[in-house]
Write a protein that holds these residues in place. Structure first.
Motif, short mmCIF file in Angstrom:
data_model
loop_
_atom_site.label_atom_id
_atom_site.label_comp_id
_atom_site.label_asym_id
_atom_site.label_seq_id
_atom_site.Cartn_x
_atom_site.Cartn_y
_atom_site.Cartn_z
N UNK A 100 1.53 -15.78 1.48
CA UNK A 100 0.51 -15.61 0.58
C UNK A 100 -0.79 -15.93 0.39
N UNK A 101 -1.82 -15.08 0.57
CA UNK A 101 -2.90 -14.98 1.20
C UNK A 101 -3.84 -14.60 0.00
N UNK A 126 -7.19 -5.94 9.20
CA UNK A 126 -7.35 -5.93 10.38
C UNK A 126 -6.20 -7.82 10.24
N UNK A 127 -6.99 -8.26 8.91
CA UNK A 127 -5.57 -9.76 8.75
C UNK A 127 -4.94 -9.40 8.12
N UNK A 128 -4.71 -7.68 7.05
CA UNK A 128 -2.85 -7.68 6.56
C UNK A 128 -2.92 -7.05 7.35
N UNK A 129 -2.77 -6.64 9.01
CA UNK A 129 -1.94 -6.23 9.53
C UNK A 129 -1.29 -7.40 10.93
N UNK A 130 -2.33 -8.82 10.38
CA UNK A 130 -1.85 -9.59 11.71
C UNK A 130 -0.97 -10.69 10.99
N UNK A 131 -1.71 -10.58 9.40
CA UNK A 131 -0.31 -11.18 8.55
C UNK A 131 0.82 -10.94 8.63
N UNK A 132 0.99 -9.29 8.59
CA UNK A 132 2.61 -8.92 8.42
C UNK A 132 2.80 -8.91 9.27
N UNK A 156 -6.12 1.61 -1.02
CA UNK A 156 -5.08 2.22 -0.51
C UNK A 156 -4.90 1.47 0.82
N UNK A 157 -5.82 1.45 1.82
CA UNK A 157 -4.78 1.82 2.75
C UNK A 157 -3.91 -0.38 2.75
N UNK A 158 -4.04 -1.34 1.98
CA UNK A 158 -3.77 -2.24 2.20
C UNK A 158 -2.30 -2.09 1.51
N UNK A 159 -2.46 -0.70 0.71
CA UNK A 159 -0.56 -0.54 0.02
C UNK A 159 -0.18 0.20 1.01
N UNK A 160 -0.95 0.90 2.18
CA UNK A 160 -0.25 1.06 2.81
C UNK A 160 0.03 0.55 3.69
N UNK A 161 -0.42 -0.90 4.67
CA UNK A 161 -0.16 -1.57 5.34
C UNK A 161 1.32 -2.43 4.50
N UNK A 162 1.82 -2.09 3.12
CA UNK A 162 3.19 -2.77 2.50
C UNK A 162 3.99 -1.32 2.66
N UNK A 163 3.45 -0.58 3.35
CA UNK A 163 4.06 0.71 3.04
C UNK A 163 5.00 0.21 4.53
#
Length: 224
Positions: free
Chosen positions: A71-72, A99-105, A151-158
């Motif tokens: 987690x972060x 950028x971080x969210x995408x890298x971690x995912x 909104x964009x974080x939720x898009x990364x998750x989706x």
């Protein structure tokens, strides 16, 4: 749980590191920071300080150092008025976070045991606004940009087909430092101010247990 914490020298980030160190549910903290942390924190066997100058990129060497993180707790940002211009604010608040969210995912999630999740907890702000065209009469830039991040974080998750990358956006009101005086604490009650350590504990609880909703309003944070 092993966790990544950002903004470790800031008001919220430093409280997150302290509270993670005190929480038995957190086994290790990877503190990403541009600057060195206090010696007492840096020398803790529970903390690994990783100096990182450019939050717009995550080289494999850095990602290798945080392998095993589940987690972060993201605490980089603030209000628009704390930055020299809106472009800089959007870069730090939106670009760095996504950028971080995408890298971690893409890199850390596949390394986790089957069936487990990576929780990304973003410290947003009260009244964050997703509608970028809506007329706002106060703190407009801050609210719109924080809404854009959410909104964009939720898009990364989706975009994660396996649904293993989970996002939570916490919306605290004014945050009181640990040494806030009586007057600040009394006045703060008028608009639901939250103490920084109380906020940190709430964010860590969301990290460890998850929550039923992605957006967590200030009133809920006060009860966690």
């Amino acid at each position: 749980m092993k966790v990544i914490v950002t903004g470790s020298n800031g008001l919220v980030g430093s409280a997150l590191v302290r509270q993670c160190m005190a929480n038995d549910g957190i086994s290790h903290v990877f503190a990403l920071s541009r600057k060195r942390l206090d010696e007492a924190v840096a020398k803790s066997p529970k903390v690994t300080v990783i100096l990182h100058d450019d939050f717009s990129t995550y080289p494999q060497e850095l990602l290798d150092k945080v392998k095993g993180a589940e987690g972060c707790l993201w605490a980089i940002g603030g209000r628009a008025t704390q930055f020299p211009d809106i472009d800089t604010y959007r870069k730090v608040q939106v670009d760095y976070t996504i950028t971080a969210a995408n890298a971690f995912r893409e890199t850390l999630v596949p390394l986790l045991p089957e069936g487990s999740h990576f929780r990304f907890v973003f410290c947003s702000g009260k009244l964050a606004e997703w509608d970028q065209t809506k007329t706002l009469h106060f703190m407009a830039d801050t609210r719109r940009v924080k809404g854009q991040v959410e909104q964009r974080l939720c898009q990364v998750a989706d975009a994660d087909a396996a649904k293993r990358f989970v996002v939570y956006c916490a919306r605290p009101s004014r945050i009181l430092p640990a040494n806030a005086g009586l007057a600040a604490r009394v006045f703060g009650k008028l608009y639901g101010a939250i103490g920084v350590d109380q906020l940190a504990k709430a964010l860590i609880r969301v990290l460890l247990e998850g929550y039923k909703e992605r957006i967590i309003e200030n009133g809920t944070l006060l009860t966690l």
